[in-house]
Design an enzyme around this catalytic site. Structure first.
Site, PDB file in Angstrom:
ATOM      1  N   CYS A   6      -8.585  21.615  19.656  1.00  0.00           N
ATOM      2  CA  CYS A   6      -7.812  20.443  19.258  1.00  0.00           C
ATOM      3  C   CYS A   6      -8.637  19.460  18.433  1.00  0.00           C
ATOM      4  O   CYS A   6      -8.090  18.550  17.827  1.00  0.00           O
ATOM      5  CB  CYS A   6      -7.267  19.729  20.491  1.00  0.00           C
ATOM      6  SG  CYS A   6      -8.568  19.114  21.576  1.00  0.00           S
ATOM      7  N   GLY A   7      -9.952  19.612  18.444  1.00  0.00           N
ATOM      8  CA  GLY A   7     -10.778  18.731  17.624  1.00  0.00           C
ATOM      9  C   GLY A   7     -10.945  17.341  18.192  1.00  0.00           C
ATOM     10  O   GLY A   7     -11.320  16.415  17.479  1.00  0.00           O
TER      11      GLY A   7
END
Length: 287
Positions: A119-120
């Site tokens: 998801c960063g």
């Protein structure tokens, strides 16, 4: 126990001893599950689709409840006893109907939840998020697990993995008590789903927080898995693979013990090592 709908036969051409042969292999089933939350009103019911995850069919109720709790949509474990119910609109949908008296953050219900580790999310925001959601305080004096017992848990995990023995295509999450007794084991094609299923099973039995337990996962110990274990009050997280740096930062900030590369004759203890009793660990290492 192998669940109906979790396995599927598939034709395969194999290479055996310098010749080909046609046969059938057993593969694990992977299907989407939509998790919904419903709020009862005076005249109608509001339904919020929360997330879609690819999972192995079976223990879907545990998966839904575990996911909602570890994502802090169910704020307290005791909500199970307050009239929460579940419906199955279709085989690949599950709806959690919350009791009328329960207060819920509607903004969180309309938010899309990430279901993978890609998801960063940045480290600072991720670690702060768990403090915003809240977690049971971890015990400072226990449990303390002998290293021999800890190193034997992968064997116990393998022996209990019926689906993995048939397919070789599943992750597992197991919750043991401090004496090494297996409490819950859940398998799934998704590592996060297996964790949510195991925690959801404990939630359904009213056993949270799991302050005298440890969790063993079959893969690596990523941040989301550590976050879910912490929400359940689990003080020791062990993995057959490696932890991530963000996992270790979270564990260090909260006092969780993280063990990686756990095998029958080896283990790396990264944080809070006083919970693992080893001859080389002096008493002064304890807080």
């Amino acid at each position: 126990m192998i669940r109906d709908g979790a396995l599927k036969g598939w034709p395969v051409t194999g290479w055996r001893q310098d010749r080909s042969e046609i046969g059938e292999d057993v593969v694990i089933v992977e299907e989407p599950l939509e998790i919904q939350v419903a709020l009862r009103g005076e005249a109608s019911m509001e339904i919020f689709p929360i997330a879609v995850t690819m999972r192995t069919p079976g223990h879907d109720e545990d998966l839904a409840l575990g996911f909602l709790y570890t994502e802090a949509l169910i704020p307290e474990p005791g909500v199970i006893a307050q009239g929460l119910s579940l419906e199955r609109p279709s085989p690949n949908e599950i709806r959690v109907i919350l009791p009328e008296a329960m207060r819920i953050d509607r903004e969180r219900l309309t938010r899309h939840f990430y279901m993978t580790s890609s998801c960063g999310v940045c480290g600072k925001a991720a670690i702060e998020a768990i403090f915003v959601q809240g977690y049971p305080p971890l015990p400072e004096a226990e449990p303390v697990i002998p290293i021999g017992l800890l190193c034997d848990l992968p064997r116990r995990l393998r022996e209990a993995q019926a689906l993995f023995r048939r397919t070789g295509g599943l992750h597992a999450a197991a919750i043991f008590d401090a004496e090494g007794r297996l409490l819950w084991l859940r398998e799934d094609v998704g590592r996060h789903n297996a964790v949510d299923k195991a925690i959801g099973a404990a939630l359904r039995e009213g056993r949270l927080p799991l302050s005298r337990s440890l969790m063993l996962v079959s893969g690596r110990a990523g941040f989301e898995i550590a976050q879910k274990a912490l929400r359940a009050g689990i003080p020791i997280l062990a993995a057959l693979g490696a932890p991530s740096s963000l996992t270790l930062e979270l564990a260090q900030a909260t006092g969780m013990t993280v063990v990686g590369f756990l095998q029958g004759d080896r283990a790396n203890v990264y944080t809070a090592p006083w919970r693992v009793r080893m001859s080389s660990l002096a008493s002064s290492d304890r807080p």
